[in-house]
Scaffold this active site. Structure first.
Site, PDB file in Angstrom:
ATOM      1  N   GLY A  46       6.716   0.315  -0.594  1.00  0.00           N
ATOM      2  CA  GLY A  46       5.287  -0.310  -0.353  1.00  0.00           C
ATOM      3  C   GLY A  46       5.728  -1.546   0.061  1.00  0.00           C
ATOM      4  CD  GLN A  51       6.119  -6.593  -3.037  1.00  0.00           C
ATOM      5  OE1 GLN A  51       4.979  -6.244  -2.739  1.00  0.00           O
ATOM      6  NE2 GLN A  51       7.115  -6.499  -3.977  1.00  0.00           N
ATOM      7  CB  CYS A  93       8.104  -4.242  -8.671  1.00  0.00           C
ATOM      8  SG  CYS A  93       6.630  -5.333  -7.417  1.00  0.00           S
ATOM      9  CG  LEU A  94      10.554  -3.874  -3.104  1.00  0.00           C
ATOM     10  CD1 LEU A  94      10.634  -3.022  -1.472  1.00  0.00           C
ATOM     11  CD2 LEU A  94      12.350  -2.592  -3.746  1.00  0.00           C
ATOM     12  CG  HIS A 135       3.306  -1.649  -7.616  1.00  0.00           C
ATOM     13  ND1 HIS A 135       3.971  -1.336  -8.252  1.00  0.00           N
ATOM     14  CD2 HIS A 135       3.260  -2.203  -6.168  1.00  0.00           C
ATOM     15  CE1 HIS A 135       4.646  -2.538  -8.192  1.00  0.00           C
ATOM     16  NE2 HIS A 135       5.279  -3.626  -6.464  1.00  0.00           N
ATOM     17  CD  GLU A 136       3.064  -2.059  -2.488  1.00  0.00           C
ATOM     18  OE1 GLU A 136       2.669  -3.809  -1.850  1.00  0.00           O
ATOM     19  OE2 GLU A 136       3.563  -1.473  -2.738  1.00  0.00           O
ATOM     20  CG  HIS A 139       2.241  -6.889  -4.905  1.00  0.00           C
ATOM     21  ND1 HIS A 139       2.965  -7.599  -5.849  1.00  0.00           N
ATOM     22  CD2 HIS A 139       3.333  -5.433  -5.001  1.00  0.00           C
ATOM     23  CE1 HIS A 139       3.812  -7.045  -5.946  1.00  0.00           C
ATOM     24  NE2 HIS A 139       4.162  -5.158  -5.613  1.00  0.00           N
TER      25      HIS A 139
HETATM   26 NI    NI Z   1       5.506  -4.541  -5.938  1.00  0.00          NI
END
Ligand code: NI
Length: 168
Positions: A46, A51, A93-94, A135-136, A139
């Site tokens: 995701g 991000q 998480c990226l 999660h997204e 964000h």
């Molecule tokens: Ni993330």
């Protein structure tokens, strides 16, 4: 299409609540394409627009590597309208490389959003899809998964992060 730079903790844009997308125009379409390409290149499941430094309420999700029945999902202005149950699973998480921790989240959620054509959609997801959706959408609210850890675990994360920074 282009690969975008993924912003890393503790960059400020990750902590700011994003603004709703008002006009789903061609620049939003190319942002969506670039975000999809960036997510796949980074092997993420995701990616939220903030991000990649764009503070807009938009995210992409693809969990087909784990659950091949579920296609790529593009969500514009998503909101969680229902939550059920609880489950604790490990998450990463990226924007926070090399760190994973168990996070407690709802087991099932229903999300209302617009698709990339601006059509209203509702997505009901359980388990991994529910986790990715939460999660997204976190964000997009300016929240990272480490913000959901217990105070003790969060301190541990911060110490580990500072140590890693000191070694660079
Ligand atoms: Ni993330």
């Amino acid at each position: 299409m282009a690969l975008l730079e993924i912003k890393k903790y503790p960059e400020k844009v990750l902590k700011q609540k994003t603004a709703p997308v008002i006009d789903i125009n061609s620049s939003i379409q190319s942002l969506i394409d670039d975000m999809i390409e960036t997510m796949y290149a980074a092997k993420g499941v995701g990616l939220a627009a903030n991000q990649v430094g764009i503070s807009k309420r938009l995210c992409v999700i693809d969990i087909s590597a784990a659950d091949e029945g579920i296609p790529l999902i593009v969500l514009i202005n998503p909101d969680i309208i229902e939550k059920k149950g609880f489950v604790e699973e490990e998450e990463g998480c990226l924007s926070i490389p090399d760190y994973r921790a168990k996070v407690k989240r709802a087991k099932d959620v229903v999300v209302r959003a617009l698709d990339r054509k601006g059509k209203p959609i509702e997505i009901a997801g359980g388990d991994l899809l529910a986790r990715a959706l939460q999660h997204e959408i976190d964000h997009l609210e300016g929240m990272l998964f480490v913000d959901r850890l217990s105070p003790i675990k969060r301190e541990f994360f911060k110490k580990k992060f500072k140590k890693a920074m000191g070694n660079k």
